[in-house]
Design a protein around this motif. Structure first.
Motif, PDB file in Angstrom:
ATOM      1  N   VAL A 118       0.692  -1.136  -0.026  1.00 33.84           N
ATOM      2  CA  VAL A 118      -0.013  -0.007   0.001  1.00 33.84           C
ATOM      3  C   VAL A 118       0.789   1.257   0.018  1.00 33.84           C
ATOM      4  O   VAL A 118       1.703   1.431   0.780  1.00 33.84           O
ATOM      5  N   TRP A 119       0.506   2.176  -1.063  1.00 31.67           N
ATOM      6  CA  TRP A 119       1.329   3.476  -0.823  1.00 31.67           C
ATOM      7  C   TRP A 119       0.538   4.736  -0.649  1.00 31.67           C
ATOM      8  O   TRP A 119       0.691   5.880  -0.133  1.00 31.67           O
ATOM      9  N   ASP A 120      -0.852   4.454  -0.536  1.00 29.92           N
ATOM     10  CA  ASP A 120      -1.729   5.543  -0.389  1.00 29.92           C
ATOM     11  C   ASP A 120      -2.214   5.361   1.213  1.00 29.92           C
ATOM     12  O   ASP A 120      -2.939   4.623   1.528  1.00 29.92           O
ATOM     13  N   ARG A 121      -1.891   6.203   2.130  1.00 27.51           N
ATOM     14  CA  ARG A 121      -2.133   6.439   3.497  1.00 27.51           C
ATOM     15  C   ARG A 121      -1.783   5.089   4.055  1.00 27.51           C
ATOM     16  O   ARG A 121      -2.550   4.508   4.854  1.00 27.51           O
ATOM     17  N   PRO A 122      -0.446   4.351   3.927  1.00 29.24           N
ATOM     18  CA  PRO A 122      -0.288   3.300   4.800  1.00 29.24           C
ATOM     19  C   PRO A 122      -0.315   3.428   6.074  1.00 29.24           C
ATOM     20  O   PRO A 122       0.304   4.639   6.529  1.00 29.24           O
ATOM     21  N   THR A 123      -0.629   2.553   6.980  1.00 22.01           N
ATOM     22  CA  THR A 123      -0.539   2.774   8.422  1.00 22.01           C
ATOM     23  C   THR A 123       0.063   1.996   9.378  1.00 22.01           C
ATOM     24  O   THR A 123       0.296   0.592   8.703  1.00 22.01           O
ATOM     25  N   CYS A 124       0.425   1.906  10.342  1.00 23.97           N
ATOM     26  CA  CYS A 124       0.555   1.053  11.511  1.00 23.97           C
ATOM     27  C   CYS A 124      -0.575   1.420  12.643  1.00 23.97           C
ATOM     28  O   CYS A 124      -1.154   2.400  12.620  1.00 23.97           O
ATOM     29  N   LEU A 125      -0.722   0.393  13.606  1.00 27.51           N
ATOM     30  CA  LEU A 125      -1.541   0.447  14.420  1.00 27.51           C
ATOM     31  C   LEU A 125      -1.084   0.791  15.851  1.00 27.51           C
ATOM     32  O   LEU A 125      -0.049   0.280  16.300  1.00 27.51           O
ATOM     33  N   MET A 126      -1.571   1.719  16.548  1.00 27.87           N
ATOM     34  CA  MET A 126      -1.213   2.258  17.504  1.00 27.87           C
ATOM     35  C   MET A 126      -2.130   2.395  18.931  1.00 27.87           C
ATOM     36  O   MET A 126      -3.449   2.405  18.649  1.00 27.87           O
ATOM     37  N   ARG A 127      -1.585   1.862  20.102  1.00 25.73           N
ATOM     38  CA  ARG A 127      -2.362   2.199  21.688  1.00 25.73           C
ATOM     39  C   ARG A 127      -2.115   3.432  22.060  1.00 25.73           C
ATOM     40  O   ARG A 127      -0.938   3.837  21.981  1.00 25.73           O
ATOM     41  N   ARG A 128      -2.902   3.860  23.009  1.00 21.70           N
ATOM     42  CA  ARG A 128      -2.469   5.090  23.760  1.00 21.70           C
ATOM     43  C   ARG A 128      -1.652   4.674  24.849  1.00 21.70           C
ATOM     44  O   ARG A 128      -1.631   3.370  25.350  1.00 21.70           O
ATOM     45  N   THR A 129      -0.554   5.256  25.293  1.00 12.84           N
ATOM     46  CA  THR A 129       0.131   4.992  26.245  1.00 12.84           C
ATOM     47  C   THR A 129      -0.360   5.472  27.836  1.00 12.84           C
ATOM     48  O   THR A 129       0.287   5.269  28.570  1.00 12.84           O
ATOM     49  N   ASP A 130      -1.666   6.066  27.851  1.00 14.48           N
ATOM     50  CA  ASP A 130      -2.013   6.234  28.904  1.00 14.48           C
ATOM     51  C   ASP A 130      -3.550   6.293  28.970  1.00 14.48           C
ATOM     52  O   ASP A 130      -4.304   5.652  27.784  1.00 14.48           O
ATOM     53  N   THR A 131      -4.428   6.188  29.704  1.00 17.60           N
ATOM     54  CA  THR A 131      -5.743   5.840  29.969  1.00 17.60           C
ATOM     55  C   THR A 131      -6.761   7.087  30.308  1.00 17.60           C
ATOM     56  O   THR A 131      -8.125   7.027  30.393  1.00 17.60           O
ATOM     57  N   LYS A 132      -6.108   8.309  30.234  1.00 17.92           N
ATOM     58  CA  LYS A 132      -7.072   9.485  30.709  1.00 17.92           C
ATOM     59  C   LYS A 132      -7.000  10.607  29.452  1.00 17.92           C
ATOM     60  O   LYS A 132      -6.088  10.653  28.737  1.00 17.92           O
ATOM     61  N   SER A 133      -8.208  10.956  29.368  1.00 17.59           N
ATOM     62  CA  SER A 133      -8.587  12.052  28.428  1.00 17.59           C
ATOM     63  C   SER A 133      -9.198  13.214  28.920  1.00 17.59           C
ATOM     64  O   SER A 133      -9.970  13.402  30.046  1.00 17.59           O
ATOM     65  N   ASN A 134      -8.551  14.221  28.474  1.00 21.56           N
ATOM     66  CA  ASN A 134      -9.177  15.569  28.931  1.00 21.56           C
ATOM     67  C   ASN A 134      -9.374  16.743  27.858  1.00 21.56           C
ATOM     68  O   ASN A 134      -8.414  16.497  26.985  1.00 21.56           O
ATOM     69  N   TRP A 135     -10.148  17.512  27.827  1.00 27.09           N
ATOM     70  CA  TRP A 135     -10.338  18.585  26.953  1.00 27.09           C
ATOM     71  C   TRP A 135     -11.094  19.680  27.676  1.00 27.09           C
ATOM     72  O   TRP A 135     -11.531  19.528  28.847  1.00 27.09           O
ATOM     73  N   SER A 136     -10.824  20.800  27.151  1.00 27.83           N
ATOM     74  CA  SER A 136     -11.325  22.104  27.820  1.00 27.83           C
ATOM     75  C   SER A 136     -12.396  23.007  26.953  1.00 27.83           C
ATOM     76  O   SER A 136     -12.310  22.935  25.934  1.00 27.83           O
ATOM     77  N   SER A 137     -13.213  23.673  27.572  1.00 29.75           N
ATOM     78  CA  SER A 137     -14.262  24.526  26.997  1.00 29.75           C
ATOM     79  C   SER A 137     -13.977  25.752  27.449  1.00 29.75           C
ATOM     80  O   SER A 137     -13.801  26.063  28.729  1.00 29.75           O
ATOM     81  N   GLU A 138     -14.007  26.760  26.706  1.00 31.43           N
ATOM     82  CA  GLU A 138     -13.773  28.227  27.083  1.00 31.43           C
ATOM     83  C   GLU A 138     -14.255  29.244  25.823  1.00 31.43           C
ATOM     84  O   GLU A 138     -14.010  29.037  24.970  1.00 31.43           O
ATOM     85  N   SER A 139     -15.145  30.174  26.553  1.00 31.44           N
ATOM     86  CA  SER A 139     -15.882  31.095  25.645  1.00 31.44           C
ATOM     87  C   SER A 139     -16.271  30.554  24.562  1.00 31.44           C
ATOM     88  O   SER A 139     -16.142  30.701  23.270  1.00 31.44           O
ATOM     89  N   ARG A 140     -17.211  29.325  24.481  1.00 36.59           N
ATOM     90  CA  ARG A 140     -17.949  28.770  23.504  1.00 36.59           C
ATOM     91  C   ARG A 140     -17.196  28.066  22.457  1.00 36.59           C
ATOM     92  O   ARG A 140     -17.516  27.939  21.253  1.00 36.59           O
ATOM     93  N   ALA A 141     -15.789  27.707  22.871  1.00 30.92           N
ATOM     94  CA  ALA A 141     -14.752  27.041  21.903  1.00 30.92           C
ATOM     95  C   ALA A 141     -14.457  25.664  22.935  1.00 30.92           C
ATOM     96  O   ALA A 141     -14.170  25.771  24.181  1.00 30.92           O
ATOM     97  N   GLN A 142     -13.749  24.838  22.285  1.00 32.21           N
ATOM     98  CA  GLN A 142     -13.338  23.426  22.945  1.00 32.21           C
ATOM     99  C   GLN A 142     -12.232  23.269  22.001  1.00 32.21           C
ATOM    100  O   GLN A 142     -11.896  23.441  21.043  1.00 32.21           O
ATOM    101  N   GLY A 143     -11.191  22.654  23.113  1.00 33.83           N
ATOM    102  CA  GLY A 143     -10.103  22.198  22.643  1.00 33.83           C
ATOM    103  C   GLY A 143      -9.219  21.368  23.582  1.00 33.83           C
ATOM    104  O   GLY A 143      -9.622  21.141  24.626  1.00 33.83           O
ATOM    105  N   GLY A 144      -7.884  21.484  23.345  1.00 34.62           N
ATOM    106  CA  GLY A 144      -6.750  21.095  24.363  1.00 34.62           C
ATOM    107  C   GLY A 144      -6.915  19.411  24.243  1.00 34.62           C
ATOM    108  O   GLY A 144      -6.363  18.732  25.181  1.00 34.62           O
ATOM    109  N   PHE A 145      -7.214  18.764  22.822  1.00 35.52           N
ATOM    110  CA  PHE A 145      -7.293  17.401  23.029  1.00 35.52           C
ATOM    111  C   PHE A 145      -5.827  17.136  22.611  1.00 35.52           C
ATOM    112  O   PHE A 145      -5.197  17.507  21.832  1.00 35.52           O
ATOM    113  N   SER A 146      -5.610  15.617  23.093  1.00 38.41           N
ATOM    114  CA  SER A 146      -4.092  15.232  22.553  1.00 38.41           C
ATOM    115  C   SER A 146      -4.112  13.689  23.048  1.00 38.41           C
ATOM    116  O   SER A 146      -4.711  13.243  23.870  1.00 38.41           O
ATOM    117  N   PHE A 147      -3.468  12.711  22.085  1.00 37.93           N
ATOM    118  CA  PHE A 147      -3.036  11.555  22.350  1.00 37.93           C
ATOM    119  C   PHE A 147      -1.987  11.129  22.213  1.00 37.93           C
ATOM    120  O   PHE A 147      -1.204  11.485  21.287  1.00 37.93           O
TER     121      PHE A 147
END
Length: 207
Positions: free
Chosen positions: A171-200
């Motif tokens: 495969v040459w079009d978007r070949p992939t590998c499989l990954m797992r998260r290294t932690d188990t906690k998810s956080n994001w923030s909401s401020e002034s009608r906008a949301q963000g701060g996501f990371s994995f």
């Protein structure tokens, strides 16, 4: 375990790719000479980071949905290089592999006579065993040119973790590998009608 596909329109601010090796070094106290033993195959690492404030709630919803779909470390995410999803080289079409054993550092690919003279360039990505949990994302180490029959031999890293069957798809079009998260906690923030701060933070994983 389920394989989660990265949404094609996910608004990613930054993708950090890396490579985690598992080496054990020994140094002689008498001569100072060093030896290194490889304990396990290397694993790719990746961090996906969103904008601190995503103005579109529909785009923020994609990040929330992804966080839920991964179910902590239960499911795996199929990751490609978002900046370079296809080769810089000129070769395209349908590719199949010539049989290769685990541990091989080169791969012969039959591209078809129509691809004669076409190229893969250093830094391009290709994928093997992409239909299985043993899929592997390979980095092309040197420029290569297909011969008159459309056969190209590419130097790859890391070496093949498992064998590649003759006639299997490369495969040459978007070949992939499989990954797992290294932690188990998810956080994001909401401020002034906008949301963000996501990371994995992710590391390559296979069954």
């Amino acid at each position: 375990m389920s394989i989660v596909t990265l949404p094609p329109n996910l608004p990613v601010k930054r993708q950090d790719f890396g490579l985690q090796t598992f080496d054990l070094s020994f140094s002689s106290g008498d001569t100072g000479s060093t030896q290194v033993a490889v304990l396990a195959p290397p694993r790719r690492t990746c961090a996906l980071v969103s904008e601190e404030r995503i103005p579109s709630m529909s785009e923020a919803a994609q990040w929330r949905a992804l966080a839920h779909a991964l179910r902590g470390q239960v499911n795996v995410l199929a990751i490609c290089d978002l900046l370079q999803p296809v080769p810089r080289g000129t070769a395209r079409g349908t590719w199949t592999a010539v049989a290769a054993l685990a541990g091989a550092s080169s791969l012969s690919i039959q591209m078809g006579a129509a691809q004669a003279g076409k190229t893969l360039l250093q830094g391009d990505w290709i994928g093997v065993n992409q239909g299985s949990v043993q899929r592997q994302l390979l980095h092309v180490q040197a420029d290569a040119v297909a011969d008159a029959a459309g056969l190209i031999v590419v130097q790859i890293e890391p070496v093949l973790r498992v064998a590649v069957a003759a006639g299997s798809a490369v495969v040459w079009d978007r070949p992939t590998c499989l990954m797992r998260r290294t932690d188990t906690k998810s956080n994001w923030s909401s401020e002034s009608r906008a949301q963000g701060g996501f990371s994995f933070d992710l590391m390559e994983s296979w069954e």
